[in-house]
Design an enzyme around this catalytic site. Structure first.
Site, PDB file in Angstrom:
ATOM      1  N   CYS A  44       0.568  -1.440  -0.366  1.00 53.16           N
ATOM      2  CA  CYS A  44      -0.315   0.120   0.348  1.00 53.16           C
ATOM      3  C   CYS A  44       0.817   1.295   0.059  1.00 53.16           C
ATOM      4  O   CYS A  44       1.309   1.500  -1.016  1.00 53.16           O
ATOM      5  CB  CYS A  44      -1.027   0.225   0.974  1.00 53.16           C
ATOM      6  SG  CYS A  44      -2.801   1.030   1.119  1.00 53.16           S
ATOM      7  N   HIS A  82      -3.687  -5.364   0.916  1.00 57.24           N
ATOM      8  CA  HIS A  82      -2.609  -5.499   2.163  1.00 57.24           C
ATOM      9  C   HIS A  82      -3.191  -7.512   2.357  1.00 57.24           C
ATOM     10  O   HIS A  82      -3.854  -8.122   3.760  1.00 57.24           O
ATOM     11  CB  HIS A  82      -3.636  -5.393   3.439  1.00 57.24           C
ATOM     12  CG  HIS A  82      -3.655  -3.692   3.773  1.00 57.24           C
ATOM     13  ND1 HIS A  82      -3.155  -3.156   3.587  1.00 57.24           N
ATOM     14  CD2 HIS A  82      -4.634  -3.141   3.092  1.00 57.24           C
ATOM     15  CE1 HIS A  82      -2.894  -2.052   3.825  1.00 57.24           C
ATOM     16  NE2 HIS A  82      -3.652  -1.192   2.864  1.00 57.24           N
ATOM     17  N   GLU A 123      -1.038  -8.713   4.866  1.00 57.59           N
ATOM     18  CA  GLU A 123      -0.953  -8.388   6.738  1.00 57.59           C
ATOM     19  C   GLU A 123      -2.701  -9.115   7.313  1.00 57.59           C
ATOM     20  O   GLU A 123      -2.844  -9.124   7.997  1.00 57.59           O
ATOM     21  CB  GLU A 123      -0.803  -7.970   6.936  1.00 57.59           C
ATOM     22  CG  GLU A 123      -0.912  -6.309   7.003  1.00 57.59           C
ATOM     23  CD  GLU A 123      -0.710  -5.461   5.703  1.00 57.59           C
ATOM     24  OE1 GLU A 123      -1.100  -6.202   4.398  1.00 57.59           O
ATOM     25  OE2 GLU A 123      -1.206  -4.641   5.550  1.00 57.59           O
TER      26      GLU A 123
END
Lengths: 232, 737
Positions: A87, A204, A206
């Site tokens: 990002c 993302h 994560e």
């Protein structure tokens, strides 16, 4: 595996990626302040996390790309070390010249937070070895400026060299550049450097590692990195 | 006195929002004419927004205590013990007036202000919510306000890095000239490390931290304490400009400085800026404060003492630093690139003294500035009761499926995805229940605990019967928390009303507060923080009374959390609680029959509690597969939401023959939940309901791809979804993406 997560003023997903790395590798990453000039000795992986470094003022990633720590990141990348920019991290990698192209405002000019479907274009990279080639995975996006753009020659080169690693796709698995959620050229969600050691991506992984919170499609990306580093 | 300062005239006093008798009160208090700066300070401290002069008397009746309450109202935010040494810190606050004048900055700084209230107390914000009310979608300004407010909330919260996980959005013509933006933030702290505004110790440095002071937001709080007339847009300079990046740095620096043991007292500069924060710190600690404005970090040159004292520039904090810790504190702030300046000292004089360029600009008694603010027992009249509506008297031409299709695609019920997809609701990786459920649920650190949170109020009910409406708002928040399996712990109230100088409006405020108090008491759901926003009127027309309730509860194990989507085909659908077919003030009446009348559904608080305790027990014991509270729209809208969330349809039985089918399916009787159960658990669930004395009825069975009420036209779930998802994107002119 020794990883370092950079912290710029305005970073805000550094905790999320640190947690994912800890969960998957069993080792907590070092948090490295932007004003430092060196990475911890023996760093294998550098992560540039999501957020709004310097408030995204001027251009997103532009100021962070000039932070003192970035010299050390460039040297690490030049040595073939792994770099992952997610990002805002992707935006910083583009602004710092470690990856080509730029991320501009989403085509519909609004911030988008939702799950996106991505196609893993190849699995012979340190970031994707635990995915099947062509796998469709779900990662969330959360960005206002994720619209990847580059000149025609750069796009052509990225495609020819197979450096588009993640691409937004429709539910049927095919890309549709007219419908892509943020307007990205060639539906590009993530690209790698020539030597395949620097990855920048907007979605993302994560945030999709923990079954308590949601899908776990992002786990394999971190497992891939752990596996690649163990092998090395 | 500098000669250029204006002379105090009755006109100047009026411009400061002070009534003649209030000015008399000032003269009596200080025994002389105030300076221009002092007049500004009084106007900042004594306006409605800061002094609660119309509501204070009635707020006293609210229950605020429970064994788990660490801090009730009166501080920056409420604090509750959630076990394991942890505390939840939360509050909701309005930013209505600024958001109408300048929606992007108004809403953004509303979010900034409430986040600051939470981290001022030593808590890291872990979630944000917001309750938004807009005017009629057909009103020419509404689209602009929706777009601006949503972008403003997104722009601030996303950059700051807090997940915006829930809230509510409603439309009604009574908000045409006064949209509401109520922002809520929830933070997490160690229960033994809460920070307060109360200063202790004489001669300690008062430190200014954060962004520089500019000329923005001067008289913001005074503006927010008046009605709008024509030309409200001209008040734009009173709106502050937000800088979420500065706020993020301020958060990290404040938490670091607190961790390092540098902080004695801390207060954020919100409404009425430096004035309010300095006075509060001193007054709460029985200390005087002396400020030297020559030391104040300013964004512009040539600012007067008056401007500095009244600026509402954002992202600023005031702290009293522990002796000998100045250097350490300064180093932390410089690391984060923020201003740090010692701007004054605590004294033992109980005076609030402001110096600038060698002159004393203000010298006022600090306790009296707050304590002696006017307190009004404003006249009020009770809202006349309305009759219960007899469904047989209604002339209904719609069909059941037709009415459902219209309701589910109407502005209030249509999907708000277009809005919440602009909010980062996933950051921090703890969002275990995303927007769209009964309550948002956020994991506490690495679990297994979770915090559930929700915002609720049904303004139509409050208008028709303030007491029942106030009760219902609290009960619905409590019910929504229960529906995900949480134990409701405490609430924050954001009271939005019209002009309290009108006895009818004052009656609404008094009635709602009594209702809120009664429900909070009966449900053991105390009020720990809140905010009052009055004068939400334009050209003499007030908003619907809107006491928004923000509720917080705890789940001991998030793995046991309930969600509202149907889980599988062939499960039994039950409704717990009695259905009488109460149509007064219902969404059906408003949307389908275009009438807003009748008595709203009464709330039986003892039954509410019993029903909720039963449902929570069923969730905890894993006996139910899906749970949804029944609120406005009644059973059929609730069932539709369960079907839409899953893609699974349902076969529904016809209502009891003695009941009007519209009243049965769309009535809004309170204290009800819909649950689904596997066939193996059905007998046990029925038995548990019977033991608890809660009526239970079978509505049907899950399955298929359509909603089918016996004897009615079946409706394909995907077709309902299309209607449900279409309205807002099309309204905002953005297409279906």
């Amino acid at each position: 595996m020794k990883s370092a997560v950079l912290v710029f003023p305005g970073s805000n997903r550094e905790g999320d990626v640190a947690r994912a790395l800890h969960m998957v590798s069993g080792v907590k990453p070092a948090m490295v302040w932007h004003a430092d000039t060196a990475l911890p000795p023996g760093t294998d992986l550098v992560v540039l996390p999501g957020g709004f470094s310097y408030g995204d003022y001027l251009r997103c990633g532009a100021i962070a790309a000039r932070a003192p720590i970035m010299e050390a990141v460039r040297a690490h990348a030049a040595r073939g070390g792994l770099v992952l920019g997610i990002c805002n991290g992707f935006q910083i990698l583009c602004e710092s010249g470690l990856l080509p192209g730029v991320l501009v405002r989403n085509a519909r000019l609004r911030f988008i937070c939702r799950e996106a479907l991505l196609k893993v274009e190849r699995n012979d990279t340190p970031f994707t070895r635990r995915y099947a080639r062509g796998a469709i995975v779900r990662y969330p996006v959360a960005h206002g400026e994720g619209n990847y753009t580059a000149d025609a020659a750069t796009l052509k080169r990225l495609e020819e060299e197979g450096r588009v690693l993640f691409r937004y796709v429709m539910p049927d698995g095919h890309r549709d550049d007219a419908q892509v959620l943020n307007g990205a050229a060639n539906s590009i969600a993530g690209i790698v450097s020539e030597k395949l050691n620097v990855l920048g991506l907007m979605p993302h992984p994560e945030n999709h590692v923990d079954p308590v919170v949601g899908p776990t499609d992002g786990r394999a990306l971190f497992e891939s990195i752990v596996g690649a580093l163990e092998k090395a | 006195m500098i000669p250029s300062e204006p002379k105090i005239t009755p006109e100047l006093v009026a411009e400061h929002g002070l009534k003649p008798d209030e000015y008399e009160r000032i003269l009596k208090l200080i025994g002389r004419e105030p300076t221009f700066t002092e007049l500004g300070i009084f106007s900042a401290m004594w306006n409605e927004h800061c002094s609660y002069k119309s509501s204070r008397l009635h707020l006293r009746g609210l229950p605020t205590k429970a064994p788990w309450v660490i801090q009730g109202p009166g501080e920056n935010a409420g604090v509750i013990d959630i076990g394991d040494g942890k505390a939840a810190v939360f509050k909701m606050e309005s930013h209505n007036h600024p958001s109408y004048i300048e929606p992007y900055q108004g809403a953004g700084t509303g979010v900034g202000g409430i986040l600051r209230d939470v981290f001022t107390m030593g808590a890291r914000p872990i979630a944000a919510l917001n309750a938004l009310r807009f005017g009629d979608p057909k009103h020419p300004r509404t689209r602009h306000l929706v777009g601006g407010v949503v972008a403003g909330i997104a722009g601030y919260g996303n950059s700051f890095g807090v997940p915006t996980v829930g809230g509510l959005v409603g439309f009604h013509t009574r908000y045409d000239g006064n949209n509401l933006v109520n922002a809520m933030a929830v933070g997490l702290a160690d229960a033994d490390k809460i920070f307060y505004a109360k200063a202790t110790g004489v001669g300690l440095p008062v430190v200014y931290l954060g962004s520089k002071t500019g000329r923005d937001g001067i008289h913001g709080a005074t503006m927010a304490s008046a009605e709008f007339g024509e030309g409200a847009e001209e008040k734009r300079p009173t709106v502050q400009v937000g800088d979420p990046f500065a706020e993020k740095l301020l958060l990290e620096a404040c938490l670091e400085i607190m961790e390092a043991g540098c902080v004695v007292a801390i207060q954020d500069m919100g409404a009425a800026g430096l004035t309010c924060s300095a006075v509060e710190m001193g007054a709460k600690g029985d200390l005087g404060i002396e400020l030297d404005l020559d030391k104040l970090p300013c964004r512009e040159t040539g600012m007067s003492a008056y401007e500095m004292m009244l600026s509402e520039s954002q992202e600023r904090m005031l702290m009293v630093i522990a002796p000998g810790k100045e250097e350490q504190a300064e180093a932390i702030f410089l690391k984060w690139g923020l201003d740090f300046a010692i701007v004054g000292y605590t004294t033992d004089t109980l005076r609030f003294v402001v110096r600038h360029k060698g002159e004393i600009k203000a010298d006022l008694p600090i306790k009296e500035l707050g304590d002696e603010a006017p307190l009004y027992d404003r006249p009020w009249v009770e809202t006349p009761k309305q009759q219960r509506i007899d469904p047989a008297s209604l002339d209904i031409t719609a069909t059941l499926p037709g009415a459902l299709e219209r309701l589910i695609g109407s502005p209030d019920f249509a999907s708000k995805r277009w809005i919440w997809e602009q909010y980062d609701h996933l950051i921090l990786n703890n969002t275990v229940q995303r927007p769209g459920g009964d309550a948002a649920v956020v994991r506490v650190e690495d679990g297994p605990k979770g915090l559930a949170m929700t915002c609720d109020v049904t303004p139509r009910y409050c208008e028709a019967d303030p007491f029942e409406g106030g009760k219902q708002a609290v009960a619905e928040a409590w019910r929504n928390l229960t529906a995900v399996g949480a134990r409701p712990l405490a609430l924050t109230d954001n009271l939005n009303f019209g002009n309290p100088e009108k006895p009818e409006i004052m009656g609404q405020l008094v009635g709602c507060l009594r209702g809120i108090g009664a429900a909070a008491l009966e449900l053991d759901f105390p009020v720990v923080s809140g905010n009052v926003s009055l004068y939400n009127e334009t050209n003499g027309r007030g908003i619907l009374p809107t006491p928004t309730i923000g509720g917080v509860g705890v789940l001991d194990d998030i793995e046991k959390m309930a969600t509202l989507d149907f889980k599988a085909n062939g499960e039994t659908i039950l409704v717990l609680g009695a259905t009488t077919g109460w149509l007064g003030q219902s969404a059906f009446l408003s949307e389908i029959l275009d009438r807003e009348d009748g008595a709203p559904p009464p709330v039986d608080l003892a039954l509410e509690r019993k029903t909720g305790d039963l449902v929570r027990g069923l969730i905890n014991d894993g006996l139910v597969t899906a749970v949804h509270d029944v609120s406005d729209g009644g059973l059929l809208v609730a069932l539709t939401e369960m079907a839409l969330a899953s893609g699974i349809g349902a076969n529904l039985a016809a209502p009891p023959p003695d009941m009007n089918p519209f009243a049965f399916w769309f009535g809004e009787d309170q204290a009800r939940y819909i649950v689904t159960v596997e066939s193996s658990a059905k007998a046990l669930v029925l038995r548990r309901a019977e033991l608890a004395g809660i009526p239970v009825a079978k509505l049907g069975t899950t399955g298929g791809d359509r909603l089918h009420i016996a004897g009615e036209r079946p409706i394909v779930v995907d077709a309902l979804r299309e209607r449900h998802e279409a309205w807002l994107p099309i309204y905002m002119g953005a297409g279906l993406m």
